[in-house]
Enzyme design. Structure first.
Site, PDB file in Angstrom:
ATOM      1  N   THR A 272      -7.903   0.678   6.061  1.00 42.78           N
ATOM      2  CA  THR A 272      -8.206  -0.704   6.469  1.00 42.78           C
ATOM      3  C   THR A 272      -7.738  -0.976   7.897  1.00 42.78           C
ATOM      4  OG1 THR A 272      -6.136  -1.572   5.563  1.00 42.78           O
ATOM      5  CG2 THR A 272      -8.033  -1.495   4.082  1.00 42.78           C
ATOM      6  N   THR A 273      -7.396   0.090   8.622  1.00 36.94           N
ATOM      7  CA  THR A 273      -7.066  -0.019  10.044  1.00 36.94           C
ATOM      8  C   THR A 273      -7.856   1.060  10.776  1.00 36.94           C
ATOM      9  OG1 THR A 273      -5.188   1.476   9.725  1.00 36.94           O
ATOM     10  CG2 THR A 273      -4.714  -0.890   9.676  1.00 36.94           C
TER      11      THR A 273
ATOM     12  N   HIS B  80       0.841  -1.202   0.000  1.00 38.95           N
ATOM     13  CA  HIS B  80       0.000   0.000   0.000  1.00 38.95           C
ATOM     14  C   HIS B  80       0.871   1.245   0.000  1.00 38.95           C
ATOM     15  CE1 HIS B  80      -3.735  -2.178   1.784  1.00 38.95           C
ATOM     16  NE2 HIS B  80      -3.638  -2.316   0.483  1.00 38.95           N
TER      17      HIS B  80
HETATM   18 ZN   LIG Z   1      -2.557  -1.012   4.240  1.00 42.02          ZN
END
Ligand SMILES: [Zn+2]
Ligand SMILES: *[C@@H]1O[C@H](CO)[C@@H](O)[C@H](O)[C@H]1NC(C)=O
Length: 320
Positions: free
Chosen positions: A210-211, A128
C-alpha cells in the site's frame, strides 16, 4: 509532461527533501500504484466474499511459530512507525491458511486510520505484520505474486480500564520515535499480543503493497475481529510525525475475489463492541446517504475528536 509536473510539485512542496512520495499526492505515486489492477487496500464487503467451504483456497488453520518473544527495534521512517526484527534472532514463521510454504516475519508497522475497510467501516488503527516467503531476498519477493504475506489486524478504541493490554509493551517506545528518522534500541516483544482475538477469523485476497512501488505481490490476510486499545494510547498517534496528517492509502478498486475463512462465520460480538457499533450508525450525519460514507464519516469525526479538524474530507476517501 507528467515528469515535469511531478518535478514542479516536488519543488513547491519540498517533497524531495523528506520523502519521494506523500499521502497527500497519491495520484503522483509511481508505477503500479496508478496502473495496477490488483491494488490494496480495499473495502471488503462481507456479502461479496466467498466462503471457502471446500477448503480449496484456505487449507487448514494459520500456524504461528515463534511470535511470543521477538527482538525488535522501532523507528519512524517518515511515513509510519515500524518495528523490525533484529538480525541474528530466529524470526517468527507463518504458515497454513491460504499460504503455500513458509513465510518469515520481517516487520510490523501501523496505519491510523485503518487502510482496509470492512463493510464500509474503517477502524482507528490497523497493524500490518509483513512476512516474506522463506528463503527469498526482498528484491526477489517483490517480483513474485506470492512473495509477501501481510497480516492486517484492526484495533478499536474503547474508553476506560482494561483495554491497554495489546499495545502496553510497544507504547513506551513511541515517545522516542515521534520525530522522523528516530530509532530505538532493540527490545523483546510478545507479538502474539498484537494478534486479533480470533486469529483464524479473516478475509484473504491477492493484492499489493500500500506504499510505492505498490507491487502486486501480497497475500493479504485481514482479520475481522479487532483488538481493543485505550483512548489514552490512541492519543499519542496525533503527535507522530508522518509527513502529513494521515498515513493511510485511499481505498482501491476490488476487481477480484475475496475469500473468507470458515471461522469468520461464527459471528460473535461482545456487548461493549455491539454498543459501539450501534453508536456508530446512530451518530452519523444524515446528509451522507450511502452506508459506506457513513462508516467513513463517522470514523473521521471520531478522529477529529482526537487529532483536531485538519483531516481528509469525506469526499476524498469515498470509494472510487
Ligand atoms: Zn502497511
Ligand atoms: C516450513 O517449516 C516447517 C517447520 O519448520 C518445516 O517442517 C517445513 O518443511 C517447511 N516447509 C517448507 C516448504 O519449507
Amino acid at each position: 509532461m507528467i515528469a515535469s509536473t511531478v518535478f514542479i510539485l516536488s519543488c513547491l512542496y519540498g517533497l524531495s527533501h523528506q520523502a519521494e512520495w506523500s499521502y497527500d499526492f497519491e495520484t503522483l505515486w509511481p508505477g503500479k500504484c496508478t496502473t495496477g489492477q490488483q491494488q490494496s487496500p480495499i473495502n471488503i464487503m462481507t456479502r461479496d466474499t466467498v466462503l471457502d467451504v471446500s477448503g480449496t483456497h484456505i487449507q487448514g488453520p494459520l500456524v504461528f511459530r515463534g511470535y511470543s518473544n521477538v527482538k525488535l527495534s522501532a523507528h519512524n521512517n517518515g511515513h509510519t512507525l515500524r518495528w523490525d526484527n533484529v538480525d541474528g534472532n530466529p524470526p517468527p514463521v507463518l504458515m497454513g491458511g491460504p499460504l503455500i510454504g513458509n513465510y518469515t516475519f520481517m516487520q510490523f508497522h501501523l496505519h491510523w486510520l485503518s487502510e482496509h475497510a470492512i463493510d464500509g467501516i474503517k477502524y482507528p488503527l490497523e497493524i500490518h505484520m509483513v512476512h516474506i516467503k522463506t528463503g527469498l531476498t526482498v528484491d526477489e519477493a517483490v517480483t513474485r505474486p506470492d512473495g509477501l504475506a501481510v497480516l492486517g489486524v484492526m484495533a478499536q478504541v474503547v474508553y476506560g480500564e482494561g483495554s491497554s493490554f495489546a499495545l502496553d509493551q510497544i507504547m513506551p517506545m513511541i515517545p522516542e520515535i515521534l520525530a522522523s528518522g528516530k530509532r530505538t534500541d532493540p527490545s523483546s516483544i510478545d507479538l502474539s499480543r498484537l494478534f486479533s482475538p480470533e486469529p483464524q477469523s479473516y478475509f484473504t485476497y491477492h493484492g499489493s503493497l500500500t506504499t510505492p512501488m505498490c507491487q502486486e505481490v501480497v497475500t493479504w490476510i485481514v482479520h475481522d475481529k479487532p483488538l481493543l486499545i485505550s483512548d489514552d494510547q490512541y492519543k499519542i498517534f496525533g503527535e507522530v510525525d508522518v509527513g502529513g496528517i494521515d498515513n493511510y492509502r485511499s481505498l482501491q478498486r476490488v476487481n477480484r475475489v475475496v475469500y473468507r475463512s470458515m471461522a469468520s462465520c461464527a459471528f460473535s460480538l461482545s456487548p461493549s463492541l455491539l454498543s459501539t457499533l450501534a453508536g456508530l450508525f446512530h451518530c452519523v450525519s444524515t446528509r451522507v446517504t450511502s452506508s459506506i460514507g457513513k462508516g467513513l464519516c463517522y470514523i473521521l469525526n471520531f478522529k477529529r475528536k482526537f487529532f483536531g479538524n485538519a483531516v481528509k474530507e469525506c469526499s476524498k476517501v469515498a470509494i472510487s
